[in-house]
Design an enzyme around this catalytic site. Structure first.
Site, PDB file in Angstrom:
ATOM      1  N   ASP A  22       4.887   2.061  17.823  1.00 32.97           N
ATOM      2  CA  ASP A  22       6.271   2.053  17.352  1.00 32.97           C
ATOM      3  C   ASP A  22       7.044   3.017  18.270  1.00 32.97           C
ATOM      4  OD1 ASP A  22       8.499   1.758  15.501  1.00 32.97           O
ATOM      5  OD2 ASP A  22       8.068   3.835  14.966  1.00 32.97           O
TER       6      ASP A  22
ATOM      7  N   ASP B 122       4.765   5.629  12.200  1.00 30.03           N
ATOM      8  CA  ASP B 122       5.072   6.806  11.389  1.00 30.03           C
ATOM      9  C   ASP B 122       4.470   6.744   9.994  1.00 30.03           C
ATOM     10  OD1 ASP B 122       6.658   5.013  10.001  1.00 30.03           O
ATOM     11  OD2 ASP B 122       8.537   5.783  10.793  1.00 30.03           O
TER      12      ASP B 122
ATOM     13  N   ASP C 179       5.925   1.300   9.105  1.00 26.90           N
ATOM     14  CA  ASP C 179       4.922   0.617   9.922  1.00 26.90           C
ATOM     15  C   ASP C 179       3.659   0.277   9.130  1.00 26.90           C
ATOM     16  OD1 ASP C 179       6.414   0.771  12.352  1.00 26.90           O
ATOM     17  OD2 ASP C 179       5.899   2.884  12.461  1.00 26.90           O
TER      18      ASP C 179
END
Length: 636
Positions: A337, A530, A534
């Site tokens: 991410d 995180d 996610d």
């Protein structure tokens, strides 16, 4: 404990006995009986002392060999022997043929080595469980009249106020109400440098207060603190072993049964093939029973795995088990991410330009005065970058479609998106295009609607990210950045980092599908995020790794947690995983080679019981010590 692995469930956890000090006391009684027997000539008394030595020195070995085999057989409904039964039968066999001294020596040496193995393997467990000693048990509860009372942490309720004095261990998670201090949070995030904390800051249970003192409010139940979740995770890591370790443990009963079948065949064939007499053949069979025991093989993976997990835990990298750590070696692609993982997670001013250099500071004073009234990340970035010389108290309006608008000294000023302006100098237009191509967000600053300058901002890459991406690529791992930002912005950041692939305009719910696609294209995939939006992708990945500075959500959702937003810990974990894999296979090959060598030497008459036990136990200790090397930090 080496040679002591029974399956307690389908995942085959290591089973340990705790007899306290009794086995040690009995061992020394047995050792004394053995030494005394060496100085006695009378055959019957001498042999009786050897029997006493066997029974006392080998009490825990015989008990575990017989009792564990019986209990495991009952539980599984089929004969399930363990390796200790082999040593017990070997000593019994030596007695049957009248070799009381060798039988006793076998047990004494084996038992002594057993304690050394137990200590060595226990070291890796102690290293990983020393966090347990940090678990806070008491707190200073601040009462309504201002006095304090020492209470158990389990009695604390959300909303209680606690007093924390210098040097105290913080009892539970909370928020500082008043005071200031520096706090050692290494138990939570692996960071050795204390953190400065003041009113409004979060503090975590299990961390150590420095020289200051403060009052805090309890914000979590003691069972829900970050530290308690870490302890839960550490407990899981000790039972969740690598696939290799689990496979070895599952094969152990089959291996032992095979040896038990081969021994009588070996004894019966001895006189036929090697022309041994029956006594020699039986003795060789007992030696075979001893040297073929898979103690070293059984110890090949467990101490090494626990040592590796401990090594990482002390550095703020928590794996929920050795299985996840070993899987890291097999990963062929890693998806990241972008925000907060590869980048700092907040925009920073990267570039700015003003048409008139002489008026630059005056413009900055006005911009700071306008942005002080705003409450969004871009405003924060501007305020962090620029310092005003004159503090201006401006009446600012946030107009939809135009941005921030104010009047000062009869002049209208505005900060807004480039598309909302028409009177734009050519040099500003060119700069805007360049910065936009670099993935930066640009705002214009105008005076009476004439653009006088621009400010470019960007969520800049994490300092460690480029180095980590480069390392992963040297390992043949495909790197992908997944972001919800526009494709152009994502590509700009990806180019700076050297990413293999960038996928932009991704909604959180679509990240899991992207991970699934990567698994089909490359094989095993790890996902870094995180731990909140996610979550689906972290679950879909073969290894979900959460970035988070001690966030309990991250710990709950992922297979592994980087307790600080420090990407270098990922490359460190990969190096540890590679070394773990290498050491485990070193141990396996070495263990099998020693067994094969001792069996061959026995066939050629070059091996006796005491020497067989020394070689057998020596190889086991070497295997464990080799695994314990993983407790040492790995240098770049």
């Amino acid at each position: 404990m080496t040679c002591q692995h029974n399956e307690t469930n389908e995942h085959s956890h290591s089973h340990e006995h705790d007899h306290g000090k009794l086995p040690v006391i009995l061992f020394f009684v047995g050792l004394a009986a053995f030494i005394l027997a060496l100085f006695i000539d009378a055959g019957l008394v001498k042999n009786m002392l050897y029997v006493v030595a066997m029974l006392f020195a080998g009490y825990h070995i015989i008990e575990e060999g017989v009792m564990d085999t019986i209990s495991a057989t009952k539980a599984k409904g089929k004969f399930t022997p363990n390796v200790h039964i082999l040593m017990t039968l070997a000593a019994l066999g030596a007695m049957i043929i009248g070799d009381f001294q060798e039988g006793a020596l076998l047990i004494v040496i084996f038992a002594a080595a057993h304690f050394l193995e137990d200590y060595a393997e226990g070291k890796s467990r102690r290293e990983i469980t020393n966090l347990m000693e940090l678990n806070p048990t008491e707190a200073r509860l601040l009462k309504a009249d201002g006095s304090t009372e020492i209470v158990a942490v389990s009695e604390l309720k959300i909303g209680d106020q606690l007093q924390v004095l210098n040097g105290d261990q913080i009892a539970t998670d909370g928020r500082i109400l008043a005071g200031y201090s520096s706090i050692d949070e290494s138990a939570i995030n692996g960071e050795s440098i204390p953190r400065e904390k003041t009113e409004g800051d979060e503090v975590f249970g299990g961390t150590m207060n420095g020289t200051g003192s403060f009052t805090m409010e309890v914000t979590k139940d003691s069972s829900e603190t970050v530290f308690s979740k870490i302890l839960e995770l550490v407990n899981q890591s000790q039972s969740n072993l690598t696939k290799t370790a689990t496979r070895i443990q599952k094969l152990e009963p089959t291996y032992v049964k095979t040896v038990l079948v081969l021994v009588p065949i070996f004894i019966l064939l001895g006189p036929v093939i090697f022309s041994w007499d029956w006594r020699e053949s039986f003795y060789r069979g007992m030696v075979f029973l001893t040297v073929a025991s898979p103690c070293a093989l059984a110890a090949s993976a467990v101490p090494a795995t626990l040592s590796a997990v401990s090594n990482l835990a002390k550095r703020g990298v928590l794996f929920k088990g050795g299985a996840y750590l070993s899987n890291l070696v097999e990963v062929k692609a890693i998806a990241f991410d972008k925000t907060g993982t590869l980048t700092e997670g907040k925009p920073q001013v990267t570039d700015y330009f003003f048409e008139t250099e002489e008026a630059e500071q005056a413009y900055i004073d006005i911009i700071v005065g306008m942005e002080k009234t705003a409450n969004h990340p871009l405003a924060n970035a501007i305020l962090e970058k620029f310092d005003s010389q004159d503090e201006l108290d401006l009446d600012v309006e946030n107009q939809i479609g135009k941005g921030l608008v104010t009047n000062y000294a009869g002049v209208a000023y505005r900060i807004g998106k480039p598309a909302s302006f028409t009177d734009i100098p050519n040099d500003v237009v060119l700069l805007n295009q360049r910065y936009a191509d670099e993935g930066k967000t640009v705002v214009y600053f105008s005076e009476n609607e004439e653009v006088k300058g621009l400010i470019a901002m960007m969520d800049v890459p994490n300092e460690a990210a480029k180095k980590v991406i480069s390392y992963l690529q040297t390992q043949g791992i495909h790197t992908t950045m997944i972001t919800g930002d526009a494709e152009r912005t994502g590509q700009a950041v990806g180019k700076q980092l050297g990413m293999d692939e960038v996928i932009g305009n991704v909604l959180p719910e679509n990240k899991a599908e992207i991970v699934k696609g990567q698994q089909a294209a490359y094989g095993p995939v790890a996902m870094l995020g995180d731990g909140v939006n996610d979550a689906p992708a972290l679950v879909q990945a073969d290894i979900g790794i959460a970035m988070g500075e001690g966030t309990d959500i991250a710990i709950d959702v992922a297979d592994a947690v980087l307790m600080q937003n420090d990407l270098t810990k990922l490359s460190y974990a990969h190096r540890v995983a590679k070394r773990l894999d290498k050491i485990v296979w070193q141990n396996i090959y070495f263990s099998l080679a020693v067994i094969l060598l001792l069996v061959v030497l026995n066939i050629f008459g070059k091996m006796n019981l005491p020497l067989g036990v020394i070689a057998h136990e020596g190889s086991t200790i070497l295997v464990i010590l080799n695994g314990l090397r993983l407790l040492l930090p790995i240098k770049d």
